[in-house]
Design an enzyme around this catalytic site. Structure first.
Site, PDB file in Angstrom:
ATOM      1  N   PRO C 128       0.701  -1.164  -0.289  1.00 15.18           N
ATOM      2  CG  PRO C 128      -1.132  -1.322   1.344  1.00 15.18           C
ATOM      3  CD  PRO C 128      -0.223  -2.032   1.263  1.00 15.18           C
ATOM      4  CB  THR C 158       0.109  -9.757 -12.132  1.00 14.06           C
ATOM      5  OG1 THR C 158       0.259  -8.562 -12.427  1.00 14.06           O
ATOM      6  CG2 THR C 158      -0.329 -10.702 -13.497  1.00 14.06           C
ATOM      7  N   GLY C 340     -15.885   6.491 -34.874  1.00 15.85           N
ATOM      8  CA  GLY C 340     -16.980   6.514 -33.819  1.00 15.85           C
ATOM      9  C   GLY C 340     -17.103   4.363 -33.588  1.00 15.85           C
ATOM     10  CD  GLU C 363       6.990  -6.711 -14.631  1.00 16.40           C
ATOM     11  OE1 GLU C 363       7.866  -6.765 -15.355  1.00 16.40           O
ATOM     12  OE2 GLU C 363       5.883  -7.375 -15.441  1.00 16.40           O
TER      13      GLU C 363
END
Lengths: 259, 330, 381
Positions: C128, C158, C340, C363
């Site tokens: 964190p 991951t 679009g 990374e």
């Protein structure tokens, strides 16, 4: 059991093929070369035979210029034990009979119990080499096979060929030639291990001279290659589906007289 | 007649020649005519019906070489080839032609090796150039046309079905049948089983005049019924693109394209097929091509004679209804 | 000089391309939509040898090299960026460091399953309060006899949920800063190793990104990778290699976007001609193709240096920096070329755009790469 697989290196199906400066050959720049897809079925089947019997040897054979080694190396990477390369650029444009004579000579040297190949190479699309090799060797042959099982004693093979409306299953004595149709199996990818191991395997090089076969003087001469004339531009039938369909059916009957 | 064009008979295994034999004889008559040669039929079978022999004569076979014997069915190369080779060596035909069918394809290849002559496979046209016959055959999946000629004789060729104009049914004439004394060798291969494919009630793909074909746009195997309904109304065979076959929606024998069947029907209707090069290879010699696809940019529209840009689930049933109305008055 | 792949490298590229096109590409959009981890195709990657490409055969790997790894990774990323990151983490961030720093016994136990694809690895570094600032580890490993007790939280891991083993970085000696960090191989199912959360992400939706919590998680000393205090070096070495993989992933994503744009420019018409005839579109395509090539060459160079045993850290940072920035630009332009249609989910370019973004972040962010490069340039150590 020793199984020989005859393979041909051909332009990838998605490649744009154009007539070369010599109208009897294609322009080879920018072409990606692959093992003809039907020949891959043959390689796969040979590997499965070896795996099922737990013993045996799979030898991939091809003829043509130096780059044909790439095709042989893919066969080795898939799992073939070794390869034979009849190195002669003249083989590239040879007719099927010349090719069959060269390959039959290799087969005589190698004396396998079974020869597998694809039902046709997807460049020249003649589809004759497998049967011609069998004829030159005086062996039986079954074309367009969809399944195959070698008897336990290794003396016969039961194979099914695709004919119009049916599958005909035969027992054939070995040695014989089988040509693979799509549906026979799903070829494996070479694994990374297979690719890395391929360079340690032998590709034996032979010249047509070593085989006593003359590759000049084809029985079928290529006069020239031509681009196909483009189809005349078609037309999109406009309108709401109902009207468009009504108009389509009318033109098919009245203009095109197709139905 | 020395130097005749020989047409190997392709039959229905019940004693009658198939239509492709009329195409062989028709084209052989045109080419032989230019060279002042005759046309003869060569029939290896376990069973030839009188009516079948009459048909061959009616199409214009000046003579019919008939070899009948139980060992000749089903076709086995090692049985047929020595018989044909022996006859050819004795009679010295100028050409031997077969059809692009499962057995002729192999037979002609083996025969060419036996006789040491060239084989032009899968021909779609013939022309005389400087007094020599030149055959045209598609190569590289139909991307190019190859023109080839033979160094020696006989000129061996296989002809693609549905391409050449069949011989007209001539006035009935007594067939001139030769039953040559040739030895039929025993075969090495023995038939164990013949598994008939499930009957669809529709014509065989390579022989059909009309083919309706479906691709990824059908979204699932269950939707092929939409095409089958149309096919029933117009007497068509149903084919599939590689995408549909690879997805397991149709068995491989229905695949049209480079790694499937090559067809040249009078009318081809492709539904929900984008038209990858490899599919076009299998159908671009169709006489009339119709495409139904919701994507106006689909490459199949580039080869189509007629196209409808729309949802096949809407368009195809409408076609079925419309054909019912105009063809059967329903 | 020659820039040319060897026969083996070309064949490995072909293998990866065929596999990716036939088995991965057709399911990529659906996996992305459903956010589903592709177990079946990851298992196939293992069988084919793609999960341990540069690991020697005797440890279950493919026995190839880093160049083979990047060309294969590009092909996989072109089909699906999620597959590419699953592959890249296992190869570069877990298998490679075990091969480099592990004992024979650890290689047998951990490397063989990972390299052969029977297991899956993940790399737990970020916390964190410690993202780019990797020295500031708060997760503690306290020695207790022949075990360590791990306590702390790891973020953005991951492969975190699916992995069988995690390479976890912990503080073993607070006073020593970066030299007080050690690396541990922690198996899933070890008591006290919890996976409380899986993130919902913008892109790479078929790969899982998890949070780990360690509560007095006891790990045997035999699971420590390298000496005590060597952890930071293990992490940095792994990341140097990992960056080459991320560069290859970025190149693959960008190539997919470029190829889609090229095809679209040929097909789509405006003002009566294919849009590829308009100069504005031509310029965008020319830029895309050029930058794509430049990024690939940087990536190949870094891989080749690594294979030759030469220093490759800066080259890897340059490749990662340039390729990820390029991927973001190319995927953005690809949407522009599509107009679009590029913005809606019926076309794949919006997925490429979403997938590209993370390559600038994980990374080592682009900013960190610049720092790595600049420090080396100025000899700041």
């Amino acid at each position: 059991m020793k199984v020989l697989v005859l393979v041909k290196q051909v332009p990838d199906t998605a490649t744009q093929v154009k007539v070369g400066s010599d109208p009897r050959a294609i322009a080879t720049t920018g072409i990606t070369w692959i093992v003809s897809p039907y020949d891959e079925f043959a390689v796969e089947e040979a590997l499965r035979i070896r795996e099922k019997r737990g013993t045996g040897e799979v030898v991939a054979v091809s003829g043509g210029p130096e780059r044909v080694k790439e095709a042989l190396r893919s066969c080795l990477a898939m799992g073939a034990d070794r390869a034979v390369h009849v190195l002669d650029p003249a083989l590239e444009g040879a007719d099927t009979l010349t090719t069959a004579r060269v390959l039959a000579a290799v087969i005589q040297q190698e004396a396998p119990q079974l020869v597998l190949t694809g039902r046709q190479a997807i460049d020249d699309d003649t589809g004759a080499v497998g049967a011609q090799v069998a004829e030159l060797l005086g062996w039986p042959c079954l074309s367009w096979i969809m399944e195959e099982a070698i008897a336990e004693d290794g003396a016969t093979v039961r194979a099914g060929r695709q004919v119009e409306g049916a599958l005909e299953l035969f027992d054939l004595p070995l040695p014989c030639v089988l040509t693979a149709q799509k549906g026979l199996n799903e070829p494996r990818y070479p694994t990374l291990k297979g690719i890395m191991g391929a360079k340690k395997k032998e590709i034996k090089e032979l010249g047509p001279g070593d085989l006593g076969v003359n590759v000049d003087g084809p029985q079928l001469e290529l006069v020239r290659l031509e681009a196909l004339p483009p189809r005349p531009p078609g037309r999109i039938i406009p309108g709401e589906p109902k009207e468009a369909v009504r108009e389509l059916v009318r033109v098919l009957r009245e203009e095109a007289k197709a139905i | 007649m020395a130097g005749a064009f020989w047409c190997v008979v392709e039959d229905d295994r019940r004693g009658r020649p198939k239509r492709v034999t009329a195409e062989l004889i028709g084209e052989a008559r045109r080419r032989a005519g230019e060279l002042g040669a005759g046309v003869e039929a060569l029939w290896l079978t376990d069973r030839a019906e009188e009516e079948g022999l009459g048909q061959l004569a009616g199409w214009g076979a000046d003579r019919i070489w008939l070899v009948e014997g139980p060992a000749l069915a089903p076709y086995r190369g090692e049985v047929w080839v020595p018989v044909l080779a022996e006859l050819a060596q004795k009679e010295a035909p100028r050409a031997i032609w077969g059809a692009v069918t499962s057995r002729h394809r192999e037979l002609m290849a083996r025969l060419a090796a036996r006789l040491g002559v060239g084989l032009a496979a899968d021909c779609v046209g013939f022309a005389l150039e400087d007094g020599q016959l030149v055959a045209a055959r598609p190569v590289y999946a139909g991307k190019l046309l190859s023109r080839v000629r033979w160094r020696g004789q006989p000129w061996l060729a296989t002809l693609r079905p549905n391409v050449f104009k069949p011989a007209d049914e001539g006035p009935a004439r007594e067939p001139r049948v030769e039953r040559p004394a040739v030895s039929v060798p025993p075969g090495a291969a023995t038939l164990v089983e013949r598994r008939e494919e499930t009957q669809t009630g529709l014509p065989e793909l390579t022989e059909a005049d009309i083919v309706v074909s479906g691709g990824r746009g059908l979204k699932g195997p269950e939707n092929f019924v939409i095409l089958e309904e149309l096919a029933k109304v117009i007497g068509a065979a149903v084919g599939a693109s590689r995408a549909a076959v690879d997805a397991g929606w149709r068995p491989h024998r229905f695949q049209i394209g480079q790694t499937g069947r090559t067809i040249s029907p009078k009318l081809y209707i492709g539904c929900g097929i984008s038209g990858a090069i490899q599919h076009l290879a299998g159908m671009r010699t169709s006489k009339v091509i119709v495409a139904v696809n919701k994507d106006p940019e689909a490459p199949i529209f580039k080869v189509a004679d007629y196209g409808i840009v729309g949802d096949l689930f809407e368009v195809v049933p409408l076609m079925t209804e419309e054909f019912k109305r105009v063809l059967h008055g329903e | 000089m020659r820039i040319e792949l060897t026969d083996e490298q070309q064949m490995i590229r072909e293998l990866a391309r065929e596999f990716a096109q036939k088995e991965v590409e057709p399911i990529a959009a659906q996996l992305d939509r459903e956010g589903r981890f592709p177990h079946e195709t990851v298992r196939r990657m293992g069988e084919l040898g793609l999960m341990g490409i540069a690991i020697p055969e005797k440890y279950g790997g493919g026995g190839a090299d880093t160049v083979s790894y990047v060309v294969a990774l590009e092909e996989v990323a072109r089909a699906c960026a999620s597959h590419a990151v699953i592959m890249s983490v296992n190869n570069s961030l877990v298998a490679d460091p075990i091969h480099r720093f592990g004992s024979e016994e650890q290689k047998e136990r951990f490397l063989v399953p990972l390299a052969s694809g029977r297991g899956l690895g993940c790399f737990a570094l970020t916390e964190p309060q410690a993202g780019s600032d990797a020295t500031n580890q708060a997760t503690l490993a306290v020695r207790d006899g022949d075990h360590y007790a791990l306590t702390g939280r790891k973020l953005f891991v991951t492969n975190g949920r699916e992995a069988t083993v995690a390479l976890v970085f912990c503080q073993t000696d607070r006073d020593k800063g970066s030299r007080g960090i050690s690396a541990f191989l922690v198996e899933k199912g070890t008591p006290g190793f919890l996976v409380p959360k899986v993130e919902d992400k913008l892109g790479l939706r078929a790969s899982d990104t998890a949070e780990f919590v360690f509560e007095e998680c006891r790990v045997p000393e035999a699971n420590r990778l390298g000496e005590e205090g060597l952890g930071f070096k293990v992490a940095m070495t792994a990341l140097d290699g990992g960056r080459i993989g991320i560069a290859a992933q970025a190149v693959g994503i960008a190539r997919a976007a470029y190829e889609a744009s090229l095809a679209y420019a040929r097909e789509r018409k405006s003002f009566g001609v294919p849009i590829g005839q308009h100069q504005m579109v031509q310029w965008m395509l020319a830029d895309m193709a050029t930058q794509l090539d430049a990024a690939r060459l940087l990536t190949w160079r870094a891989a080749a240096l690594k294979d030759r045993g030469e220093p490759y850290g800066v080259a890897a940072a340059m490749a990662k920096l340039y390729a990820s920035e390029m991927a973001m630009k190319v995927t953005t332009d690809a949407i522009q070329v599509h107009g679009g249609y590029g913005y809606i989910k019926e076309y794949p370019v919006e997925r490429y755009f979403r997938d590209a973004k993370i390559t600038q972040i994980y990374e080592g962010t682009s900013q960190i790469q610049k720092l790595v490069i600049a420090r080396q340039l100025l000899d700041l150590g």
